[in-house]
Design an enzyme around this catalytic site. Sequence first.
Site, PDB file in Angstrom:
ATOM      1  N   LYS A  15      28.633  35.818  32.955  1.00  0.00           N
ATOM      2  CA  LYS A  15      29.467  36.827  33.549  1.00  0.00           C
ATOM      3  C   LYS A  15      30.594  37.174  32.677  1.00  0.00           C
ATOM      4  CE  LYS A  15      32.301  37.627  37.585  1.00  0.00           C
ATOM      5  NZ  LYS A  15      32.685  37.445  39.157  1.00  0.00           N
ATOM      6  N   ASP A  23      39.357  40.567  37.005  1.00  0.00           N
ATOM      7  CA  ASP A  23      38.692  40.905  38.264  1.00  0.00           C
ATOM      8  C   ASP A  23      39.864  41.072  39.146  1.00  0.00           C
ATOM      9  OD1 ASP A  23      37.319  41.483  40.601  1.00  0.00           O
ATOM     10  OD2 ASP A  23      36.690  39.255  40.691  1.00  0.00           O
ATOM     11  N   LYS A  30      42.357  42.201  45.447  1.00  0.00           N
ATOM     12  CA  LYS A  30      42.521  41.143  45.858  1.00  0.00           C
ATOM     13  C   LYS A  30      44.048  40.895  46.163  1.00  0.00           C
ATOM     14  CE  LYS A  30      39.407  38.609  42.648  1.00  0.00           C
ATOM     15  NZ  LYS A  30      38.306  37.732  43.674  1.00  0.00           N
ATOM     16  N   ASP A  43      37.861  35.525  34.610  1.00  0.00           N
ATOM     17  CA  ASP A  43      36.404  35.847  35.294  1.00  0.00           C
ATOM     18  C   ASP A  43      35.683  36.272  34.022  1.00  0.00           C
ATOM     19  OD1 ASP A  43      35.080  35.799  37.499  1.00  0.00           O
ATOM     20  OD2 ASP A  43      35.598  37.844  38.064  1.00  0.00           O
ATOM     21  N   ASP A  81      34.792  43.625  45.230  1.00  0.00           N
ATOM     22  CA  ASP A  81      35.188  42.249  44.922  1.00  0.00           C
ATOM     23  C   ASP A  81      33.973  41.469  44.745  1.00  0.00           C
ATOM     24  OD1 ASP A  81      36.603  40.408  43.738  1.00  0.00           O
ATOM     25  OD2 ASP A  81      37.916  39.841  45.503  1.00  0.00           O
ATOM     26  N   GLU A 139      31.697  41.765  42.502  1.00  0.00           N
ATOM     27  CA  GLU A 139      31.168  42.477  41.502  1.00  0.00           C
ATOM     28  C   GLU A 139      30.520  41.604  40.415  1.00  0.00           C
ATOM     29  OE1 GLU A 139      34.005  40.899  41.345  1.00  0.00           O
ATOM     30  OE2 GLU A 139      33.920  40.050  39.302  1.00  0.00           O
ATOM     31  N   ARG A 150      27.978  39.488  40.775  1.00  0.00           N
ATOM     32  CA  ARG A 150      26.517  39.886  40.890  1.00  0.00           C
ATOM     33  C   ARG A 150      26.113  40.835  40.756  1.00  0.00           C
ATOM     34  NH1 ARG A 150      27.608  38.048  47.077  1.00  0.00           N
ATOM     35  NH2 ARG A 150      29.422  37.162  45.946  1.00  0.00           N
TER      36      ARG A 150
HETATM   37  N1  BES Z   1      35.747  36.095  40.385  1.00  0.00           N
HETATM   38  C1  BES Z   1      35.513  36.162  41.829  1.00  0.00           C
HETATM   39  C2  BES Z   1      35.227  34.764  42.324  1.00  0.00           C
HETATM   40  C3  BES Z   1      36.413  33.646  41.801  1.00  0.00           C
HETATM   41  C4  BES Z   1      37.280  33.374  42.834  1.00  0.00           C
HETATM   42  C5  BES Z   1      36.338  33.118  40.700  1.00  0.00           C
HETATM   43  C6  BES Z   1      38.190  32.376  42.514  1.00  0.00           C
HETATM   44  C7  BES Z   1      37.496  31.979  40.579  1.00  0.00           C
HETATM   45  C8  BES Z   1      38.247  31.642  41.299  1.00  0.00           C
HETATM   46  C9  BES Z   1      34.349  36.844  42.301  1.00  0.00           C
HETATM   47  O1  BES Z   1      34.368  38.440  41.672  1.00  0.00           O
HETATM   48  C10 BES Z   1      34.771  37.313  43.860  1.00  0.00           C
HETATM   49  O2  BES Z   1      35.803  37.792  43.850  1.00  0.00           O
HETATM   50  N2  BES Z   1      33.935  36.772  44.557  1.00  0.00           N
HETATM   51  C11 BES Z   1      34.280  37.040  46.352  1.00  0.00           C
HETATM   52  C12 BES Z   1      32.977  37.389  46.645  1.00  0.00           C
HETATM   53  C13 BES Z   1      33.077  38.071  48.140  1.00  0.00           C
HETATM   54  C14 BES Z   1      33.925  39.207  47.946  1.00  0.00           C
HETATM   55  C15 BES Z   1      31.828  38.112  48.762  1.00  0.00           C
HETATM   56  C16 BES Z   1      34.791  35.657  46.796  1.00  0.00           C
HETATM   57  O3  BES Z   1      34.498  34.700  46.358  1.00  0.00           O
HETATM   58  O4  BES Z   1      35.888  35.775  47.469  1.00  0.00           O
HETATM   59 ZN    ZN Z   2      34.652  38.058  39.860  1.00  0.00          ZN
HETATM   60 MN    MN Z   3      35.282  39.414  42.486  1.00  0.00          MN
END
Ligand code: BES
Ligand code: ZN
Ligand code: MN
Length: 506
Positions: A267, A272, A279, A290, A349, A351, A353
Amino acid sequence: MKISIAKKTPESCKTEALIVGCHEDTVTSLEGAARRLDKKGGGLLSRIIDIGDFTGKLNKTALVYTEGKLPSKRILMLGLGPKKEITREKIRVAFAGAARTLRESRIRSFSLSLDFGNDTLHLDESTSAAVEGMLLGLYRFETFKTARTDPPDVSSITLIADDPSSAEMARKSLHEARIICDAVTLTRDLVTTPANEMTPSKLADTARQAGRSKTLSVNIIDATAMKRIGMNALLGVACGSAQPPKLIVLNYQGGASKSAPVVLVGKGVTFDSGGLDLKPTSGMETMKDDMAGGAVVLSVLKAAAALKLPLNLVGLVPSVENMPGDRAYRPGDVLRSLSGQTIEVVNTDAEGRLILADALTYARRFKPALLIDIATLTGACIVALGDHLTGMLGNDDSIKDLLKNASETTGEALWELPLWEEYDDLIKSDVADMKNAGARSGGAITAALFLKKFVGETPWVHLDIAGPSFLAKDKGYIPKGASGVGVRLLLEFLKQRSQDANGSHS
Ligand code: BES
Ligand code: ZN
Ligand code: MN
């Protein structure tokens, strides 16, 4: 930093400081290099032990001034704990601490004896562990500092081996450890470089540079080509950003021309923000991280080529910036992915996947023997496993077993989570084939179930490094910040797998 081998005895070694490892259970009798130094130095070391200032306890050190009794100005006694309990991970942590102690004393050049009286580990294992610990533990990122840092960087380390066969073995271990640590360092640098400098285009340029080595070929797929082939999930995420997306394709042919490649997908979200589902401040602060999975894949491909691993390897890094704006994709949008499957975006968010979906579909063009993706994918994985563990999910037990083995060797801990099919209901959509996020709970699992829809029958494992890719505090040989987690794990996995594969063919 220069790091080299010298074939000489520890008691003839002229250096600013000499690190000598000592085990707790043999500390009073002294063994190996420590014993020889003590004898030549007229009891310099045993005196410290007798008065109780050094016991050999793990990670404890004592700095001894030799006052002209030995050619080395100082001896740093380093506790390694009980002999039977020694592991590579303990050696990494101990030597990282010793190297940092010497740097704190502003010592810029030092040596260490490889003879720390050890029969629990092979010399090649202890040598590479010590080298890894020191190189990774001394890591600093100073690109954006304008003032000179104090204490200054260490400029040279010399490994002392006193007989020709151990010097030869150490040379080989050092050569490999150096390549592996350079790959970890590259990953840390790429991740630490802020998002205003590390854009998808910049990441692609870095890959192109790695491709100058001839053994690695690099191809960059740009937005125009993505549109032509229909990578609309990836393009959807990229819409909101002024930065054009890139799909980096790296190819290393170290195996037989017809043998199916291992494909690694990382990834590469260079920042992000969450997109329109923005966020909060606290969650956004470290989101330059990210693209850690992508940086791992790039670095692993580069190192695999340098190590001349006997296998074919493809690396794919889908790279985008996830931003809000008048062109950004919206919650409710439906994207038609490269696979033909449609995806309802319920959260901009989620994104990672989406870009991985198209990259995994693209990966299948290479007819992979196996597919591994590595991604800072979910906050839910951190909730499940904490900050220090990588989450592992996948459809193939033998790959998972091999990864567990590799993780024990490298000390990059991982834990398996179930690919629990019943949770598939959580990502069913009313308007499309699936939606890109489920409920809050079980989020690491639903994310992996989402990815699974794009790998078909390919043996596949997903590694979620959201927790360990970026640390809030120093930890052993990992200074706080970007850890480079996954680099050593994947290289060890590839090394073990190519050994196994070549073994079974002969
Ligand atoms: N990049 C984030 C995941 C992440 C969170 C990495 C904290 C490192 C530290 C990912 O893109 C994300 O935002 N995931 C969301 C998914 C949700 C919206 C279904 C998450 O984990 O909150
Ligand atoms: Zn992310
Ligand atoms: Mn995200």
